[in-house]
Design an enzyme around this catalytic site. Sequence first.
Site, PDB file in Angstrom:
ATOM      1  N   ASN A  90       0.640  -1.091   0.015  1.00 34.78           N
ATOM      2  CA  ASN A  90      -0.041   0.001   0.054  1.00 34.78           C
ATOM      3  C   ASN A  90       0.976   1.203  -0.070  1.00 34.78           C
ATOM      4  O   ASN A  90       2.053   1.382   0.698  1.00 34.78           O
ATOM      5  CB  ASN A  90      -1.130   0.097   1.195  1.00 34.78           C
ATOM      6  CG  ASN A  90      -0.401  -0.135   2.391  1.00 34.78           C
ATOM      7  OD1 ASN A  90       0.697  -0.843   2.657  1.00 34.78           O
ATOM      8  ND2 ASN A  90      -0.650   0.737   3.582  1.00 34.78           N
ATOM      9  N   LEU A  91       0.354   2.333  -0.763  1.00 34.44           N
ATOM     10  CA  LEU A  91       1.151   3.618  -0.989  1.00 34.44           C
ATOM     11  C   LEU A  91       0.195   4.584  -0.570  1.00 34.44           C
ATOM     12  O   LEU A  91      -0.988   4.797  -1.128  1.00 34.44           O
ATOM     13  CB  LEU A  91       1.884   3.670  -2.380  1.00 34.44           C
ATOM     14  CG  LEU A  91       2.453   2.736  -2.791  1.00 34.44           C
ATOM     15  CD1 LEU A  91       2.952   3.172  -4.270  1.00 34.44           C
ATOM     16  CD2 LEU A  91       3.909   2.397  -2.035  1.00 34.44           C
ATOM     17  N   GLU A  92       0.510   5.401   0.566  1.00 37.89           N
ATOM     18  CA  GLU A  92      -0.164   6.544   0.935  1.00 37.89           C
ATOM     19  C   GLU A  92       0.368   7.768   1.002  1.00 37.89           C
ATOM     20  O   GLU A  92       1.692   8.012   0.912  1.00 37.89           O
ATOM     21  CB  GLU A  92      -0.649   6.396   2.516  1.00 37.89           C
ATOM     22  CG  GLU A  92      -1.457   5.193   2.715  1.00 37.89           C
ATOM     23  CD  GLU A  92      -1.563   4.735   4.234  1.00 37.89           C
ATOM     24  OE1 GLU A  92      -2.143   3.828   4.561  1.00 37.89           O
ATOM     25  OE2 GLU A  92      -1.063   5.674   5.115  1.00 37.89           O
ATOM     26  N   HIS A 103      -3.851   0.747  -2.952  1.00 37.48           N
ATOM     27  CA  HIS A 103      -4.028  -0.385  -2.272  1.00 37.48           C
ATOM     28  C   HIS A 103      -2.926  -1.605  -2.615  1.00 37.48           C
ATOM     29  O   HIS A 103      -2.580  -1.634  -3.679  1.00 37.48           O
ATOM     30  CB  HIS A 103      -5.328  -0.966  -2.225  1.00 37.48           C
ATOM     31  CG  HIS A 103      -6.380  -0.011  -1.656  1.00 37.48           C
ATOM     32  ND1 HIS A 103      -7.352  -0.364  -0.879  1.00 37.48           N
ATOM     33  CD2 HIS A 103      -6.672   1.377  -2.067  1.00 37.48           C
ATOM     34  CE1 HIS A 103      -8.140   0.690  -0.487  1.00 37.48           C
ATOM     35  NE2 HIS A 103      -7.633   1.594  -1.291  1.00 37.48           N
ATOM     36  N   GLU A 105      -3.237  -4.764  -3.126  1.00 43.98           N
ATOM     37  CA  GLU A 105      -3.389  -5.590  -4.275  1.00 43.98           C
ATOM     38  C   GLU A 105      -3.531  -4.993  -5.670  1.00 43.98           C
ATOM     39  O   GLU A 105      -3.005  -5.612  -6.654  1.00 43.98           O
ATOM     40  CB  GLU A 105      -4.893  -6.345  -4.018  1.00 43.98           C
ATOM     41  CG  GLU A 105      -5.080  -7.177  -3.007  1.00 43.98           C
ATOM     42  CD  GLU A 105      -5.405  -6.428  -1.660  1.00 43.98           C
ATOM     43  OE1 GLU A 105      -5.964  -7.016  -0.828  1.00 43.98           O
ATOM     44  OE2 GLU A 105      -4.732  -5.230  -1.304  1.00 43.98           O
ATOM     45  N   CYS A 130      -9.982  -5.364   1.128  1.00 40.13           N
ATOM     46  CA  CYS A 130     -11.208  -4.661   1.456  1.00 40.13           C
ATOM     47  C   CYS A 130     -11.896  -4.928   0.102  1.00 40.13           C
ATOM     48  O   CYS A 130     -11.756  -5.350  -1.021  1.00 40.13           O
ATOM     49  CB  CYS A 130     -10.800  -3.266   1.557  1.00 40.13           C
ATOM     50  SG  CYS A 130      -9.954  -2.535   0.102  1.00 40.13           S
ATOM     51  N   CYS A 133     -10.484  -3.566  -3.235  1.00 39.14           N
ATOM     52  CA  CYS A 133      -9.677  -4.372  -3.917  1.00 39.14           C
ATOM     53  C   CYS A 133     -10.432  -5.678  -4.478  1.00 39.14           C
ATOM     54  O   CYS A 133      -9.859  -6.018  -5.616  1.00 39.14           O
ATOM     55  CB  CYS A 133      -8.532  -4.730  -2.930  1.00 39.14           C
ATOM     56  SG  CYS A 133      -7.346  -3.573  -2.612  1.00 39.14           S
TER      57      CYS A 133
END
Length: 294
Positions: A90-92, A103, A105, A130, A133
């Site tokens: 995951n990249l925020e 996300h 996936e 989730c 995804c």
Amino acid sequence: MSEKIRKTLSLIESQQLAQDVWHILQEQHFKGMLPYFTVEHLCTKHQLTPQQLALKLLPIAAAYSLAPISQFHVGAIAIGQRGAYYFGANLEFASTHIQQTVHAEQSAISHAWMNHESAITDVVVNYTPCGHCRQFMNELKTAPQLKIHLPHSQNNLLHSYLPDAFGPADLDIQHFLLDAQNNQLTYETQDPVMLTALECANAAHAPYSKSYHGIAIETKDKQIYRGSYAENAAFNPSLPALQVALNHLLLSGDTLQNIQRIVMIEKANHLCYRHMAEDLVANLVDIPLDYIAL
């Protein structure tokens, strides 16, 4: 990246496996993927199935995560049709819109896509996918057969998580994410970064809006990373090309600090991603987005 991965090695039960994978990643400059022949070698040496091996390597995949908001690090591995592993995380991005998030996936699947993978058979992830995804994965041609593997539960069909699923067929679309695509866009240039962005726009999966865009990121050492737009039948789980390209860069072991140029080529129709991309670029690096409208 090397130090982040080194810290995860203690989370792998077999230290021999941990050291084997460490040396492999070190040799390929921490590019977050394993070719099928490497997977076969590790499975044979350590007497594991491909799914069991992937589960053991999830801490390494999660090391690629950027989670300044949640501090919740998710790792995923997409397994290609020949058995290659494509890591994802995951990249925020802080101080911008939450919709800019990638996300895990999505990360693994788009990473596979940018490495020219044409089909995904399995997705291995350290937390239950989730709804976002699940819908993103339903854009794949292999969705009816796609298996999801979790640390506590393996060999689950995607559609067991997404019953009575809505997908491309409901909108009379027979072209799927990862399928070969040529959107027949043209632009006269000899610039290799612009040519890569054009190639990515031509490969974009956007059968719903028919708004195509692609991104090319050039680093200070002249590496070029790719990103194509991945649209989704449910619209909101769509993944912009900039996120795909940033993901490609980070999963290749590179850094945001090494970026020197970002080119976007877009054929806008019902949608335009320019301002969303400009916002994220301004948030991450001190360079303008080089935008070309077709």
